[in-house]
Design a protein around this motif. Structure first.
Motif, PDB file in Angstrom:
ATOM      1  N   TYR A  43       0.807  -1.217   0.000  1.00 49.48           N
ATOM      2  CA  TYR A  43       0.000   0.000   0.000  1.00 49.48           C
ATOM      3  C   TYR A  43       0.848   1.279   0.000  1.00 49.48           C
ATOM      4  O   TYR A  43       0.302   2.377  -0.101  1.00 49.48           O
ATOM      5  CB  TYR A  43      -0.925   0.013   1.213  1.00 49.48           C
ATOM      6  CG  TYR A  43      -1.984  -1.066   1.164  1.00 49.48           C
ATOM      7  CD1 TYR A  43      -3.072  -0.961   0.305  1.00 49.48           C
ATOM      8  CD2 TYR A  43      -1.890  -2.213   1.957  1.00 49.48           C
ATOM      9  CE1 TYR A  43      -4.043  -1.955   0.233  1.00 49.48           C
ATOM     10  CE2 TYR A  43      -2.855  -3.211   1.902  1.00 49.48           C
ATOM     11  CZ  TYR A  43      -3.922  -3.078   1.038  1.00 49.48           C
ATOM     12  OH  TYR A  43      -4.878  -4.072   0.964  1.00 49.48           O
ATOM     13  N   GLY A  87       4.399   0.260  -7.078  1.00 49.93           N
ATOM     14  CA  GLY A  87       4.261  -0.930  -7.897  1.00 49.93           C
ATOM     15  C   GLY A  87       5.543  -1.597  -8.305  1.00 49.93           C
ATOM     16  O   GLY A  87       5.516  -2.660  -8.927  1.00 49.93           O
ATOM     17  N   THR A 116       2.213  -6.167  -7.541  1.00 46.10           N
ATOM     18  CA  THR A 116       1.828  -5.635  -8.851  1.00 46.10           C
ATOM     19  C   THR A 116       2.669  -6.266  -9.947  1.00 46.10           C
ATOM     20  O   THR A 116       2.155  -6.662 -10.999  1.00 46.10           O
ATOM     21  CB  THR A 116       1.994  -4.112  -8.868  1.00 46.10           C
ATOM     22  OG1 THR A 116       1.374  -3.542  -7.712  1.00 46.10           O
ATOM     23  CG2 THR A 116       1.364  -3.518 -10.126  1.00 46.10           C
ATOM     24  N   GLU A 175      -0.487   0.585 -11.993  1.00 48.77           N
ATOM     25  CA  GLU A 175      -0.783   1.354 -10.784  1.00 48.77           C
ATOM     26  C   GLU A 175      -1.379   2.713 -11.126  1.00 48.77           C
ATOM     27  O   GLU A 175      -2.131   3.292 -10.345  1.00 48.77           O
ATOM     28  CB  GLU A 175       0.503   1.531  -9.961  1.00 48.77           C
ATOM     29  CG  GLU A 175       1.047   0.251  -9.356  1.00 48.77           C
ATOM     30  CD  GLU A 175       0.674   0.089  -7.894  1.00 48.77           C
ATOM     31  OE1 GLU A 175       0.101   1.029  -7.313  1.00 48.77           O
ATOM     32  OE2 GLU A 175       0.953  -0.990  -7.328  1.00 48.77           O
ATOM     33  N   SER A 218      -6.891   1.108  -8.942  1.00 50.55           N
ATOM     34  CA  SER A 218      -6.682   1.320  -7.508  1.00 50.55           C
ATOM     35  C   SER A 218      -5.943   0.127  -6.918  1.00 50.55           C
ATOM     36  O   SER A 218      -5.849  -0.945  -7.535  1.00 50.55           O
ATOM     37  CB  SER A 218      -8.030   1.478  -6.807  1.00 50.55           C
ATOM     38  OG  SER A 218      -8.755   0.238  -6.827  1.00 50.55           O
ATOM     39  N   LYS A 219      -5.442   0.325  -5.709  1.00 49.58           N
ATOM     40  CA  LYS A 219      -4.737  -0.762  -5.026  1.00 49.58           C
ATOM     41  C   LYS A 219      -5.663  -1.962  -4.802  1.00 49.58           C
ATOM     42  O   LYS A 219      -5.251  -3.118  -4.940  1.00 49.58           O
ATOM     43  CB  LYS A 219      -4.192  -0.269  -3.679  1.00 49.58           C
ATOM     44  CG  LYS A 219      -2.957   0.606  -3.792  1.00 49.58           C
ATOM     45  CD  LYS A 219      -1.734  -0.204  -4.177  1.00 49.58           C
ATOM     46  CE  LYS A 219      -0.476   0.642  -4.126  1.00 49.58           C
ATOM     47  NZ  LYS A 219       0.729  -0.138  -4.496  1.00 49.58           N
TER      48      LYS A 219
END
Length: 785
Positions: A168, A172, A198, A227, A231-232
């Motif tokens: 978070y 990435g 990612t 990224e 979104s995450k």
């Protein structure tokens, strides 16, 4: 090493493991609980000594012959200078290639190719009619998408803490991983570099198996672009729905069911941490056994602890709660079929039933209108079938060899049974057993083998129900009389299969009596009197779709009775023997026919699909694609069906197959002898209540030959098939209320008899010396003209 780790994959996916066994105690983000390996720097890049190695001490013999110190020092300086030059040049070339790769990737590689909708396939699940019991699965990859919103924060954190606890916080890319890959490319060291989640997803999506700095750079660029667009939480969903957890499980939902038998949303933190540990390396390699608890229990527990410690370091888990967690003990063992995206096709499935042949019918229905589904193996559909799990289990318990309590257990090896049950009110196939292998011969239905359609069995006397209905439609009644004695018709000798004429009615017997006692001769005569076309039409009206006629060379020819091109004359392609069941039909069609009688002549097409649903992207919900659409039709007159049911109710009590508690039931036996012998090759028992119609066939597994019970006796319809039918029907009806059939309608003309038949004069009734002459008129044959 860093806290990132490239995930391993299953068969057909990217696999990237260290040359040496990974150890949970080695990590650049340790919390003091584990010691770092001395040959690895905190940055994750191996030390120079670890890469190049220390110069070994020369042997004593070489020391005696060594050059002068000055010359030796010069050689060493030259070697170091040359190595530096090579590294510098290699670094420059590498930098140019990497920069070119980065630019090309940025401008030419589209992030759209990473969209899961363009990549993923989902298994299609096949359920029983309860919508809960899964009976089969179709697919190419064993995966199932779920939305990340369905997972609690604790579960999500436990799943990624071991791979990327900084997920978070970063953009990435793991630059230490790229640096390590670059260093190893130049030095020839290990090709693996650490990756963020990612980057790991990019590798899954691109299926890029090259393990080099070039792949890392391309991976990094695509990760940054990913990224920037998603979104995450979306990226986390891409990863957790596509990463391989071992045991054939792709994605966290399938993994959760595989390891713990529950949905991912129901995992505990400790259980989620097990999956977060195993994902590091789910399967064994020649150098390391992996982190599957069954394959490497100690390493799996160490890695589990490491995952939880990372959660503490990241602030995701309290130290006190961490200390209270225990390693789960309810982890399922590895199944033999682990890795199968498809099951339920051959043999006994995961739910203990054999549904391969059911699956064939389901696929056939879904390919046809109105569904027209072409992506059945990849679309992630949820198919609810008509198969009732309880009733299917009852069918297999009665008819499948090897099932607990089956009446086929202990029978001769060549003996085979098939059973189909249909719901009369709807045409739903409630149970279907035609063999264990959905890729082999189906003894209950149609097969295309050697370019020819086959699968039928001569119905014998069980087919007489359709001939009886044709007779009633032609104006005969159950009280109409026929002579059941054997006779010759041209080249044919028409017999009663070994039965003598019963003295109770002699040569003047009713259709009711001939049906109950299963005499062939009256039904041959009916075929000739009303026309075989009417008999065949009666069978078609009830639900018989395919019948096999005999060609000139004795070969069987499949006839589609529903085709517009099919035409039956008074005696071709089927001859008068159709009246007593010479020509093969399928068990499925026969069960459908009996269901039509049970439903008072209202036909419903037999079918296997109840409901079809498609997954809604990004959710754990489904949308309805379509479902069954019943089209009931009164194909047989209600009064005729009532009369047929009335007489068929007399048969189970006469042959010992009444149902428990006196439940009203109709039934009919049938046998067919092998050619040129007096032994039976086929035996049937068919019948119904108001709720269930069932047909049972018993015969040989290979070429047609005589079949015998384990006692050595010839199999008859009232024997093993009747016992299977009775056992099944009693089990299938448990919990159902009894329903009675309609009363006899008395259709037809009771005075319409076999033409020319004379009612025999009854003997005078005498009391001592007084006799009362019979006053009932005697019918005499018409005078010849």
């Amino acid at each position: 090493m860093s806290s990132y780790g490239d995930h391993p994959s299953g068969p057909g996916r990217i696999t990237e493991y260290d040359d040496q066994p990974p150890r949970a105690v080695v990590d650049d983000r340790t919390t003091g609980r584990h010691a770092a390996r001395p040959d690895v720097l905190r940055s994750g890049v191996p030390s120079a000594d670890a890469v190049l190695g220390a110069d070994p001490a020369p042997p004593a013999a070489e020391q005696l012959a060594s050059p002068a110190p000055g010359r030796l020092a010069g050689l060493r300086r030259f070697a170091r200078t040359r190595r530096k030059r090579i590294l510098i040049v290699s670094g420059i070339v590498l930098a140019l290639v990497v920069s070119t790769t980065t630019v090309v990737t940025y401008y030419l590689d589209s992030v759209d190719m990473l969209d899961p909708k363009n990549l993923a396939t989902q298994t299609t699940k096949i359920f029983g009619s309860d919508g809960k019991t899964q009976i089969a699965q179709l697919g190419t990859e064993n995966r199932e998408d779920i939305p990340m919103s369905s997972l609690s924060t604790d579960i999500r954190n436990a799943l990624i803490a071991g791979e990327d606890k900084d997920f978070y916080d970063h953009s990435g890319v793991s630059f230490t991983g790229i640096a390590r890959a670059a260093w190893n490319n130049v030095t020839g060291g290990d090709t693996q570099g650490a990756s963020t989640i990612t980057q790991q997803y990019v590798k899954i999506a691109t299926k890029d198996v090259e393990m080099s700095v070039f792949r890392k750079m391309r991976e990094a660029v695509l990760a940054r672009k990913l990224e920037g667009k998603y979104s995450k939480e979306e990226i986390l969903g891409f990863y957790l729905n596509n990463v391989y957890f071992g045991r054939g499980a792709i994605g966290v939902q399938v993994a959760s069911k595989t390891f713990f038998g529950k949905n991912a949303k129901d995992l505990s933190i400790a259980e989620a941490a097990v999956l977060g540990a195993v994902v590091r390396q789910p399967e064994q390699t020649p150098s390391f056994a992996g982190y599957d608890p069954q394959l490497n229990a100690e390493a799996a527990k160490d890695r589990w602890s490491y995952v939880l410690d990372n959660m503490v370091d990241a602030g995701w888990l309290d130290e006190s709660k961490r200390s209270s967690l225990a390693y789960p003990t309810s982890i399922a063992p590895i199944r033999k079929d682990a890795g199968n995206a498809q099951w339920g096709v051959k043999g006994v499935g995961l739910t203990g039933m054999t549904t391969g042949n059911v699956l064939n019918y389901v696929v056939e229905e879904l390919k046809a209108a109105p569904y027209g589904i072409t992506d059945l193996k990849t679309g992630g559909y949820r198919i609810t079938t008509t198969i009732n799990p309880k009733i299917q289990a009852a069918a297999e318990s009665a008819a499948r060899r090897g099932a607990s309590g089956s009446l086929m257990n202990g029978q001769k090896a060549n003996l085979m049974a098939a059973l189909v049950a249909v719901e009369p009110k709807t045409g739903r196939v409630l149970a279907y057993y035609g063999g264990d292998d959905g890729t082999g011969h189906d003894y209950a239905g149609l097969n295309m083998e050697g370019g020819a359609l086959n699968g039928g069995h001569p119905g014998g006397s069980s087919f007489k129900v359709y001939t009886l209905a044709a007779a009633l439609k032609a104006g005969y009644s159950l009280a109409s009389h026929f002579d059941p004695a054997e006779f010759r018709d041209g080249d044919f000798r028409i017999q009663n299969a070994g039965r003598d004429v019963d003295s109770s009615c002699g040569n003047y017997c009713t259709l009711e009596w001939a049906t109950v006692h299963s005499y062939n001769v009256p039904f041959y005569k009916i075929s000739k009197l009303v026309g075989v076309d009417k008999v065949v039409a009666s069978a078609k009206a009830a639900g018989i779709r395919t019948m096999w006629s005999t060609g000139r060379k004795g070969e069987l020819i499949a006839n589609d009775l529903t085709s517009k091109t099919f035409k039956q004359t008074s005696n071709a392609p089927f001859y008068y023997q159709a009246g007593f069941g010479q020509y093969p039909i399928t068990v499925l069609d026969h069960a459908t026919g009996m269901a039509t009688f049970a439903n008072r002549g209202v036909y419903n097409a037999s079918h296997f699909v109840l409901k079809v649903e498609r997954p809604i992207a990004g959710t754990d919900k489904y949308q309805l694609v379509g479902g069954e659409k019943l089209k009931p039709a009164q194909t047989i007159d209600k009064d005729i069906a009532d009369d047929v049911n009335w007489v068929l109710q007399k048969i189970p009590p006469t042959n010992g197959h009444s149902l428990s508690g006196g439940r009203p039931a109709a039934g009919k036996t049938g046998t067919w002898q092998c050619a040129n012998t007096s032994h039976n090759c086929h035996a049937w028992y068919v019948g119904h209540t108001k709720q269930i119609a069932a047909a049972v066939w018993v015969g040989n597994t290979g070429k047609e030959q005589a079949v015998y019970e384990k006692s050595g006796r010839d199999i008859s319809g009232a024997g093993l098939p009747g016992a299977i039918w009775e056992k099944f029907m009693n089990a299938a009806h448990k919990g159902m209320a009894e329903q009675s059939f309609a009363d006899k309608a008395g259709t037809g003309n009771p005075n319409k008899n076999e033409p020319g038949l004379v009612e025999p004069r009854k003997p005078e009734k005498c009391w001592l010396w007084f006799c009362m002459p019979e006053t009932r008129p005697t019918r005499r044959p018409p005078r010849p003209r």
